[in-house]
Design a protein around this motif. Structure first.
Motif, short mmCIF file in Angstrom:
data_model
loop_
_atom_site.label_atom_id
_atom_site.label_comp_id
_atom_site.label_asym_id
_atom_site.label_seq_id
_atom_site.Cartn_x
_atom_site.Cartn_y
_atom_site.Cartn_z
N SER A 49 0.82 -1.21 0.00
CA SER A 49 0.00 0.00 0.00
C SER A 49 0.86 1.27 0.00
O SER A 49 0.39 2.33 -0.37
N GLY A 50 2.13 1.14 0.39
CA GLY A 50 2.97 2.33 0.46
C GLY A 50 3.72 2.63 -0.82
O GLY A 50 4.18 3.75 -1.04
N ILE A 51 3.79 1.64 -1.71
CA ILE A 51 4.72 1.78 -2.83
C ILE A 51 4.29 2.88 -3.80
O ILE A 51 5.11 3.71 -4.20
N ALA A 52 3.00 2.92 -4.11
CA ALA A 52 2.54 3.91 -5.09
C ALA A 52 2.67 5.34 -4.56
O ALA A 52 3.25 6.20 -5.23
N PRO A 53 2.17 5.62 -3.34
CA PRO A 53 2.34 6.98 -2.81
C PRO A 53 3.81 7.38 -2.67
O PRO A 53 4.18 8.52 -2.96
N SER A 54 4.64 6.42 -2.27
CA SER A 54 6.06 6.73 -2.09
C SER A 54 6.71 7.08 -3.42
O SER A 54 7.53 7.99 -3.51
N PHE A 55 6.33 6.33 -4.46
CA PHE A 55 6.87 6.64 -5.78
C PHE A 55 6.44 8.03 -6.22
O PHE A 55 7.22 8.78 -6.79
N LYS A 56 5.19 8.33 -5.91
CA LYS A 56 4.68 9.64 -6.29
C LYS A 56 5.51 10.73 -5.62
O LYS A 56 5.91 11.71 -6.25
N ALA A 57 5.78 10.53 -4.33
CA ALA A 57 6.57 11.50 -3.58
C ALA A 57 7.98 11.61 -4.16
O ALA A 57 8.51 12.71 -4.35
N ALA A 58 8.56 10.47 -4.46
CA ALA A 58 9.95 10.45 -4.93
C ALA A 58 10.09 11.16 -6.28
O ALA A 58 11.11 11.77 -6.56
N ARG A 59 9.05 11.08 -7.09
CA ARG A 59 9.15 11.61 -8.44
C ARG A 59 8.71 13.06 -8.56
O ARG A 59 8.71 13.62 -9.65
N LEU A 60 8.30 13.65 -7.44
CA LEU A 60 7.88 15.04 -7.49
C LEU A 60 9.01 15.93 -8.01
O LEU A 60 10.17 15.72 -7.68
N ASP A 61 8.62 16.89 -8.81
CA ASP A 61 9.59 17.86 -9.29
C ASP A 61 9.90 18.84 -8.17
O ASP A 61 8.98 19.42 -7.58
N PRO A 62 11.18 19.04 -7.83
CA PRO A 62 11.49 19.88 -6.67
C PRO A 62 10.92 21.30 -6.76
O PRO A 62 10.40 21.83 -5.77
N ILE A 63 11.00 21.91 -7.95
CA ILE A 63 10.50 23.28 -8.08
C ILE A 63 9.01 23.36 -7.85
O ILE A 63 8.51 24.17 -7.07
N GLU A 64 8.29 22.43 -8.52
CA GLU A 64 6.83 22.44 -8.36
C GLU A 64 6.45 22.14 -6.92
O GLU A 64 5.51 22.72 -6.38
N ALA A 65 7.20 21.23 -6.31
CA ALA A 65 6.91 20.86 -4.92
C ALA A 65 7.13 22.06 -4.01
O ALA A 65 6.33 22.35 -3.12
N LEU A 66 8.20 22.81 -4.27
CA LEU A 66 8.50 23.98 -3.43
C LEU A 66 7.47 25.08 -3.61
O LEU A 66 7.20 25.87 -2.70
N ARG A 67 6.89 25.12 -4.79
CA ARG A 67 5.94 26.19 -5.09
C ARG A 67 4.54 25.85 -4.60
O ARG A 67 3.66 26.69 -4.55
N TYR A 68 4.34 24.55 -4.23
CA TYR A 68 3.01 24.06 -3.84
C TYR A 68 2.52 24.79 -2.59
O TYR A 68 3.24 24.94 -1.62
#
Ligand SMILES: Nc1ncnc2c1ncn2[C@@H]1O[C@H](COP(=O)(O)OP(=O)(O)OP(=O)(O)O)[C@@H](O)[C@H]1O
Ligand SMILES: [Mg+2]
Lengths: 235, 405
Positions: free
Chosen positions: B385-404
């Protein structure tokens, strides 16, 4: 002159907004050397942050060449870029970007964790960095228990803690009153005097005054690039 | 790498404790799943033990000839109309059979047993012959069993079960003392060793065993009789066929007529027991799988929410040098941690449950391997159950994540 630490050639950054292409950077050439103190100015939306993010390896350019310490950034994979961000670059943001649930010390410790440094050494270095920014007595405070200026100092300590080659600050005083802003700038001055390379983005001319070299950007291009010739006395 | 693991664990710990109610609710599925799998396992292993013990009482090598089968779908009316089993069959079976080494009858009814002021009701009065000792696993702990002479003469002697001995004779040996069975006075000649409960249902220690002759004379001529034939264990099925043949001849059945008696054996219990076990196991497994799937989906959901809420944090972590794998690890560990926590909670509840069962139902203990398996299961749910959300987190673009925002 020695080889530049950072060398940008014809750097572009294009965003696709619908069918339209937005050139955030439209061909930027700039060399930045070790121990330079550089400020970047320009109107809102001109591409300052975009440039900083590319220099900081947070973003990749759409075109052009970027060499960091002589190495092409384009050939690096995600882990190598993360390692550069961790080891070579210290970021300071306008909105501080501290983790709210962690104490000042834990926030500063974070980059060292990613650098895989053992706990005792992390503690020593994190404490040292906080002392360096004048927060030796606030290590156990959480961000919401600190003033804006103090938060930004924690962020600077976090940027410093891995002894990076370069500190990138995107409007570091933008969220601070002028007095706190001036204190932060004094801190940057000291860091520069100690040999750090500093690049900062600002809207304020009096902030930019602290730097030796000022670049202005307009519509994604470098408009002016002026280096002061009066040598600062390093006291 | 170990340092990072520890850090991630601390982050996970912090994240879980910062959202206690949420964590509690999401782990509920895991808690229930693990609870049901461990309870089921504990129940079955306890049942197994208790079953084995109870079965040893019946004896593997004994065939029980009676009017009806222990477990059958036969028409009740048919069974009722069958002729009674007669005591006379015993001698004939013993004469004609190659396999029967001993045979005894049991006749049984409920009765009150008393001594002086003290009376215990609902005791099992059993009438039988001396060979009962061979056809059952009854061991005499004190005194002796009934003799041929006592059986023939219908003596008023009794061998009492452990419970009766303990309740009626507090400080003295029951041997050669007298008890009243119904209205009649009997001399105690022996005490049966403690046997415990049969399938956790009824006690085997409340029997009062008297000679069959006495039983007939004083209590009842008619009624339920069962013949217990001890046979050579190696030839149990042949013996069963042989006795069936003898019984059919005794009953004068024509070939086309159905048996009007039944020959039972321990195996009948085993079949029945296995069916029960399958039912418990199946139900438990169904509940387990269902709740683990539901719980897993819940945790996946909560992890997605967590990733979304902490987008900015992820951006910051990336900006200061976290690699994709480090972010992946952080969220995966968090999901696993939540699941293990749920598993541990389920396990603790199951452990308490097993203690209660042990105390009130039958002896049982949670097997260690079951605890290990259930923790492994929690871990698995955490990873899945953790693998998909974790992958999503890992693949986030740093700039977009910072701007969120
Ligand atoms: N993710 C994005 N998608 C589309 N356009 C973008 C995106 N990020 C930035 N831009 C565009 O790129 C241009 C430069 O943005 P940037 O953030 O670099 O400006 P800036 O100079 O830092 O402005 P400010 O002084 O307001 O911070 C802007 O026109 C902006 O609209
Ligand atoms: Mg900007």
């Amino acid at each position: 002159m020695s080889e530049p630490m950072i060398s940008l050639k014809e750097i572009t950054r294009v965003y696709d907004v619908g069918a339209e292409k937005v050139y955030a950077l439209a061909g930027v050439d700039v060399d930045i050397h070790n121990n330079e103190y550089l400020s970047i100015m320009g109107p809102s939306g001109s591409g300052k942050s975009t440039l900083m993010n590319i220099i900081g390896c947070l973003d990749s350019p759409s075109g052009g060449l970027y060499n960091f310490e002589g190495e092409s950034v384009h050939t690096m994979d995600d882990n190598q870029l993360a390692s550069i961000r961790n080891q070579k670059i210290g970021f300071v943001f306008q909105t501080f970007n501290l983790l709210p649930k962690l104490t000042a010390l834990r926030n500063v410790e974070l980059p060292l964790i990613y650098a895989n440094i053992p706990k005792d050494e992390r503690m020593v270095q994190a404490n040292l960095a906080l002392e360096k920014v004048g927060l030796g007595d606030r290590v156990k405070h959480k961000p919401n228990e600190l003033s804006g200026g103090q938060r930004q100092r924690v962020a600077i300590a976090r940027a410093l803690v891995t002894n990076p080659a370069i500190i990138l600050a995107d409007e570091p005083t933008g969220n601070l009153d002028s007095k706190s802003g001036e204190e932060i700038m004094k801190l940057f001055d000291e860091l520069h005097a100690q040999g750090n390379t500093i690049i900062l983005v600002t809207h304020e001319a009096y902030i930019a005054e602290h730097a030796d070299r000022t670049i202005t950007i307009l519509d994604g291009k470098i408009n002016t690039d002026i280096t002061k010739h009066i040598k600062r006395d390093v006291s | 790498m170990l340092g990072l693991f520890k850090e991630n664990l601390l982050i996970a710990l912090g994240a879980v404790f910062a959202n206690k109610t949420r964590a509690l609710l999401t782990t509920l599925g895991i808690v229930i799943g693990i609870l049901s799998v461990t309870m089921m396992g504990t129940l079955i292993s306890g049942l197994d033990r208790s079953f084995e013990k109870s079965m040893s009482f019946l004896g593997r090598d004994v065939l029980f000839i009676s009017k009806h089968a222990w477990f059958s779908n036969d028409n009740w009316w048919d069974i009722r109309n069958r002729p009674d089993i007669k005591l006379e069959y015993m001698d004939k079976i013993k004469q004609q059979s190659k396999f029967v080494t001993a045979i005894s009858p049991t006749m049984q009814r409920h009765i009150d047993v008393s001594r002086g002021e003290e009376s215990i009701s609902g005791m099992a009065l059993v009438g039988t012959t001396p060979e009962y000792v061979q056809t059952s696993t009854t061991n005499i702990s004190e005194g002796r069993f009934i003799t041929e002479g006592e059986d023939r003469s219908g003596s008023r002697v009794v061998v009492i079960g452990n419970d009766i001995a303990e309740s009626l004779f507090k400080n003295i040996s029951p041997i050669d003392e007298y008890v009243k069975i119904g209205p009649y006075k009997f001399r105690v000649i022996g005490v049966v060793e403690k046997q415990g409960k049969f399938m956790g249902l009824f006690s085997l220690d409340n029997q009062a065993i008297i000679p069959s002759g006495t039983y007939f004379r004083l209590f009842s001529r008619r009624g339920w009789i069962q013949l217990n034939a001890k046979v050579d264990e190696a030839h149990i099925s042949e013996a069963k066929e042989e006795i069936t043949g003898i019984m059919r001849r005794l009953r004068g059945l024509r070939p086309e007529e159905k048996d009007d008696f039944a020959i039972n054996q321990q195996a009948a219990f085993e079949d029945q027991y296995n069916a029960i076990k399958l039912a418990i196991g199946g139900t438990g497994l169904f509940i387990t799988v269902l709740s683990l799937v539901v719980g897993g989906i819940g945790i996946m959901n909560i992890m997605f929410v967590s990733v979304k809420e902490r987008t900015r944090e992820i951006g910051v972590r990336k900006a200061i040098g976290a690699t994709r794998n480090m972010i992946l690890g952080q969220f995966l560990i968090e999901a696993i941690f939540i699941c293990l926590l749920g598993g541990l909670a389920g396990l603790s509840l199951a452990w308490i449950g097993s203690l209660l069962i042990n105390k009130f139902v039958f002896p049982s203990a949670m097997p260690i391997w079951l605890a290990v398996i259930s923790m492994g299961l929690s871990l698995l749910v955490g990873v899945i159950s953790g693998i998909a959300p974790s992958f999503k987190a890992a693949r986030l673009d740093p700039i977009e994540a910072l701007r969120y925002e």
